[in-house]
Design a protein around this motif. Sequence first.
Motif, PDB file in Angstrom:
ATOM      1  N   TRP A  24       0.827  -1.209   0.000  1.00 47.06           N
ATOM      2  CA  TRP A  24       0.000   0.000   0.000  1.00 47.06           C
ATOM      3  C   TRP A  24       0.860   1.258   0.000  1.00 47.06           C
ATOM      4  CZ3 TRP A  24      -3.182  -2.982   4.041  1.00 47.06           C
ATOM      5  CH2 TRP A  24      -4.190  -3.711   3.389  1.00 47.06           C
ATOM      6  N   GLY A  25       2.103   1.150   0.520  1.00 47.83           N
ATOM      7  CA  GLY A  25       3.000   2.289   0.454  1.00 47.83           C
ATOM      8  C   GLY A  25       3.589   2.475  -0.933  1.00 47.83           C
ATOM      9  N   PHE A  26       4.076   1.380  -1.514  1.00 50.55           N
ATOM     10  CA  PHE A  26       4.736   1.459  -2.815  1.00 50.55           C
ATOM     11  C   PHE A  26       3.751   1.518  -3.977  1.00 50.55           C
ATOM     12  CE2 PHE A  26       8.356   0.137  -0.296  1.00 50.55           C
ATOM     13  CZ  PHE A  26       9.405   0.809  -0.919  1.00 50.55           C
ATOM     14  N   ILE A  27       2.454   1.390  -3.705  1.00 52.13           N
ATOM     15  CA  ILE A  27       1.479   1.544  -4.784  1.00 52.13           C
ATOM     16  C   ILE A  27       1.545   2.955  -5.374  1.00 52.13           C
ATOM     17  CG2 ILE A  27      -0.513   2.410  -3.465  1.00 52.13           C
ATOM     18  CD1 ILE A  27      -2.258   0.409  -4.991  1.00 52.13           C
ATOM     19  N   ALA A  97      -4.261  12.408  -6.603  1.00 49.32           N
ATOM     20  CA  ALA A  97      -3.203  13.055  -5.822  1.00 49.32           C
ATOM     21  C   ALA A  97      -1.824  12.655  -6.335  1.00 49.32           C
ATOM     22  CB  ALA A  97      -3.347  12.689  -4.347  1.00 49.32           C
ATOM     23  N   VAL A  98      -1.631  11.376  -6.599  1.00 45.50           N
ATOM     24  CA  VAL A  98      -0.321  10.913  -7.066  1.00 45.50           C
ATOM     25  C   VAL A  98       0.004  11.497  -8.430  1.00 45.50           C
ATOM     26  CG1 VAL A  98       1.026   8.895  -7.761  1.00 45.50           C
ATOM     27  CG2 VAL A  98      -0.393   8.794  -5.707  1.00 45.50           C
ATOM     28  N   THR A  99      -0.963  11.475  -9.330  1.00 44.86           N
ATOM     29  CA  THR A  99      -0.715  11.960 -10.694  1.00 44.86           C
ATOM     30  C   THR A  99      -0.647  13.482 -10.766  1.00 44.86           C
ATOM     31  OG1 THR A  99      -3.096  11.833 -11.185  1.00 44.86           O
ATOM     32  CG2 THR A  99      -1.738   9.937 -11.778  1.00 44.86           C
ATOM     33  N   ASN A 100      -1.054  14.173  -9.720  1.00 44.86           N
ATOM     34  CA  ASN A 100      -0.990  15.644  -9.687  1.00 44.86           C
ATOM     35  C   ASN A 100      -0.004  16.153  -8.629  1.00 44.86           C
ATOM     36  OD1 ASN A 100      -3.297  17.034 -11.489  1.00 44.86           O
ATOM     37  ND2 ASN A 100      -4.030  15.054 -10.745  1.00 44.86           N
ATOM     38  N   ARG A 101       0.954  15.296  -8.282  1.00 46.93           N
ATOM     39  CA  ARG A 101       2.029  15.680  -7.359  1.00 46.93           C
ATOM     40  C   ARG A 101       1.483  16.191  -6.028  1.00 46.93           C
ATOM     41  NH1 ARG A 101       6.927  15.766  -9.408  1.00 46.93           N
ATOM     42  NH2 ARG A 101       7.676  17.298  -7.891  1.00 46.93           N
ATOM     43  N   GLN A 102       0.524  15.451  -5.493  1.00 39.53           N
ATOM     44  CA  GLN A 102      -0.045  15.772  -4.184  1.00 39.53           C
ATOM     45  C   GLN A 102       0.106  14.579  -3.226  1.00 39.53           C
ATOM     46  OE1 GLN A 102      -1.692  18.706  -3.267  1.00 39.53           O
ATOM     47  NE2 GLN A 102      -1.213  19.643  -5.230  1.00 39.53           N
ATOM     48  N   THR A 103       1.142  13.774  -3.446  1.00 43.99           N
ATOM     49  CA  THR A 103       1.311  12.556  -2.647  1.00 43.99           C
ATOM     50  C   THR A 103       1.647  12.870  -1.194  1.00 43.99           C
ATOM     51  OG1 THR A 103       2.153  11.501  -4.664  1.00 43.99           O
ATOM     52  CG2 THR A 103       2.404  10.284  -2.605  1.00 43.99           C
ATOM     53  N   LEU A 214       3.706  -0.941 -21.939  1.00 45.98           N
ATOM     54  CA  LEU A 214       3.956  -1.013 -20.492  1.00 45.98           C
ATOM     55  C   LEU A 214       2.759  -0.506 -19.708  1.00 45.98           C
ATOM     56  CD1 LEU A 214       5.744  -1.535 -18.052  1.00 45.98           C
ATOM     57  CD2 LEU A 214       6.741   0.753 -18.367  1.00 45.98           C
ATOM     58  N   VAL A 215       2.212   0.629 -20.123  1.00 49.43           N
ATOM     59  CA  VAL A 215       1.044   1.200 -19.440  1.00 49.43           C
ATOM     60  C   VAL A 215      -0.139   0.247 -19.548  1.00 49.43           C
ATOM     61  CG1 VAL A 215      -0.647   3.069 -19.472  1.00 49.43           C
ATOM     62  CG2 VAL A 215       1.784   3.583 -19.696  1.00 49.43           C
ATOM     63  N   GLY A 216      -0.325  -0.370 -20.714  1.00 51.26           N
ATOM     64  CA  GLY A 216      -1.420  -1.325 -20.886  1.00 51.26           C
ATOM     65  C   GLY A 216      -1.310  -2.498 -19.944  1.00 51.26           C
ATOM     66  N   VAL A 217      -0.100  -3.030 -19.793  1.00 53.44           N
ATOM     67  CA  VAL A 217       0.117  -4.151 -18.875  1.00 53.44           C
ATOM     68  C   VAL A 217      -0.123  -3.718 -17.433  1.00 53.44           C
ATOM     69  CG1 VAL A 217       1.862  -5.731 -17.947  1.00 53.44           C
ATOM     70  CG2 VAL A 217       1.706  -5.360 -20.409  1.00 53.44           C
ATOM     71  N   LEU A 218       0.360  -2.522 -17.090  1.00 48.36           N
ATOM     72  CA  LEU A 218       0.157  -2.020 -15.721  1.00 48.36           C
ATOM     73  C   LEU A 218      -1.329  -1.865 -15.404  1.00 48.36           C
ATOM     74  CD1 LEU A 218       2.986   0.674 -15.399  1.00 48.36           C
ATOM     75  CD2 LEU A 218       2.869  -1.565 -14.275  1.00 48.36           C
ATOM     76  N   LEU A 219      -2.106  -1.394 -16.366  1.00 56.62           N
ATOM     77  CA  LEU A 219      -3.549  -1.274 -16.148  1.00 56.62           C
ATOM     78  C   LEU A 219      -4.175  -2.643 -15.893  1.00 56.62           C
ATOM     79  CD1 LEU A 219      -4.502   1.377 -18.872  1.00 56.62           C
ATOM     80  CD2 LEU A 219      -4.525   1.702 -16.389  1.00 56.62           C
ATOM     81  N   MET A 220      -3.723  -3.657 -16.630  1.00 52.77           N
ATOM     82  CA  MET A 220      -4.250  -5.004 -16.441  1.00 52.77           C
ATOM     83  C   MET A 220      -3.879  -5.569 -15.076  1.00 52.77           C
ATOM     84  SD  MET A 220      -3.539  -6.710 -20.192  1.00 52.77           S
ATOM     85  CE  MET A 220      -4.234  -8.290 -19.679  1.00 52.77           C
ATOM     86  N   LEU A 221      -2.769  -5.108 -14.516  1.00 55.95           N
ATOM     87  CA  LEU A 221      -2.330  -5.592 -13.205  1.00 55.95           C
ATOM     88  C   LEU A 221      -3.082  -4.927 -12.052  1.00 55.95           C
ATOM     89  CD1 LEU A 221       1.550  -5.753 -13.724  1.00 55.95           C
ATOM     90  CD2 LEU A 221      -0.062  -7.670 -13.614  1.00 55.95           C
ATOM     91  N   GLY A 222      -4.003  -4.025 -12.378  1.00 58.22           N
ATOM     92  CA  GLY A 222      -4.732  -3.310 -11.333  1.00 58.22           C
ATOM     93  C   GLY A 222      -5.471  -4.219 -10.375  1.00 58.22           C
ATOM     94  N   GLY A 223      -6.001  -5.324 -10.884  1.00 61.36           N
ATOM     95  CA  GLY A 223      -6.717  -6.259 -10.015  1.00 61.36           C
ATOM     96  C   GLY A 223      -5.804  -6.931  -9.014  1.00 61.36           C
ATOM     97  N   ILE A 224      -4.630  -7.361  -9.469  1.00 62.23           N
ATOM     98  CA  ILE A 224      -3.668  -8.005  -8.573  1.00 62.23           C
ATOM     99  C   ILE A 224      -3.157  -7.006  -7.544  1.00 62.23           C
ATOM    100  CG2 ILE A 224      -1.398  -9.103  -8.476  1.00 62.23           C
ATOM    101  CD1 ILE A 224      -1.953 -10.286 -11.219  1.00 62.23           C
ATOM    102  N   VAL A 225      -2.839  -5.794  -8.003  1.00 58.23           N
ATOM    103  CA  VAL A 225      -2.344  -4.748  -7.104  1.00 58.23           C
ATOM    104  C   VAL A 225      -3.368  -4.432  -6.015  1.00 58.23           C
ATOM    105  CG1 VAL A 225      -1.771  -2.290  -7.003  1.00 58.23           C
ATOM    106  CG2 VAL A 225      -0.782  -3.727  -8.779  1.00 58.23           C
ATOM    107  N   THR A 226      -4.646  -4.542  -6.359  1.00 61.11           N
ATOM    108  CA  THR A 226      -5.712  -4.236  -5.404  1.00 61.11           C
ATOM    109  C   THR A 226      -5.960  -5.381  -4.436  1.00 61.11           C
ATOM    110  OG1 THR A 226      -6.812  -2.776  -6.980  1.00 61.11           O
ATOM    111  CG2 THR A 226      -8.152  -3.642  -5.184  1.00 61.11           C
ATOM    112  N   ALA A 227      -6.013  -6.611  -4.946  1.00 65.43           N
ATOM    113  CA  ALA A 227      -6.487  -7.743  -4.141  1.00 65.43           C
ATOM    114  C   ALA A 227      -5.404  -8.412  -3.300  1.00 65.43           C
ATOM    115  CB  ALA A 227      -7.137  -8.783  -5.057  1.00 65.43           C
ATOM    116  N   LEU A 228      -4.185  -8.544  -3.827  1.00 68.86           N
ATOM    117  CA  LEU A 228      -3.164  -9.278  -3.088  1.00 68.86           C
ATOM    118  C   LEU A 228      -2.855  -8.676  -1.714  1.00 68.86           C
ATOM    119  CD1 LEU A 228      -0.447 -10.625  -5.564  1.00 68.86           C
ATOM    120  CD2 LEU A 228      -2.144 -11.889  -4.227  1.00 68.86           C
TER     121      LEU A 228
END
Length: 335
Positions: A24-27, A97-103, A214-228
């Motif tokens: 959750w930190g490195f996301i 926030a992350v994409t607008n430099r508000q992290t 690369l971006v397409g693959v990262l979007l597909m990994l959204g489910g794994i990034v969320t659930a694991l």
Amino acid sequence: MTASPSRPSSAVGLIYAMAAYLSWGFITLYFAALKAVPPILVLAHRIVWSVVFLTVLLIVFKQGPDFRRAVRNGRLRWAMLGSTVMIAINWYTFIWAVTNRQTVEASFGYFINPLVNVLLGVIVLKERLRLMQWIAIGFAVAGVAVMGWYRGGLPTVSLILASSFGLYGLIRKTASVGPLVGLSIETAILCPIAIGFVAVSTFDGRPMFHWGPLVGVLLMLGGIVTALPLIWFAAAARRLRLATMGFLQYTAPTCQLLIAVLVLGEAFTIWHGRSFGLIWIGLAIYSVDAALAFGRWRSDNAAADKAAAVTASAGSTPTPTGNDAEPVAVPECQA
């Protein structure tokens, strides 16, 4: 008295907990890599691919019957609808926030979240706070005020993240549904809307791989990034004491803050230092109070168990022992 977890079990639980909180930190880096994609579309893909991955997990862990029972429960459906709205707001705000430099401000929101949870307990559940808890909340309010003074207005991102996640946790606390089934319901509710956004984007000439492979693959990994991380969190919660989980929850916003400043190059001014400092003092007071409450709970339960043992040895019916739950709540996962 609740038996202390064995050392091997505690060690495994610690590994699971750190895996979840570090994820959750490195996301932050994951969403930063998707900054070329509109945040609403990142959210849509995250929901769609989460539904795909969670469906697989429901089958693997044989929780399909639990999912169907939960969906048939009318009262639970309304609760899950409320939690769905809160988690959608939370997810979108963090991605934005992350994409607008508000992290940095986003991490600030997750630092104040435990104290927001305490305050919601007072307002909604009519809980009574101890003096140290009130003092901790006071420091949190001061930290928000300092951040607001520096920004010339309220730290909107921080407050939206903290309040939406706090309300999400409050709803999920009252809804008798497991983490995997609950998240599956929430993403299923959002899925039709998410598919609509993905379809419109595709028809507008921006399919999933429009921004590169690369971006397409990262979007597909959204489910794994969320659930694991959710699965790891649930595994850790079964093996570790609640007080330990409460302490470890600060790992995620700490990672977010460090990544924002050291990797993404966001500014961390003296005013940030002052506001974060006040929050950290409040969290320290909150943690000490929670540890003391946990110690009192164990002491009371030990005394109750001893009395029950004496009664049992005298041939009488044992009396119930202690409280059924520790006084420190398991933090809701940063889903």
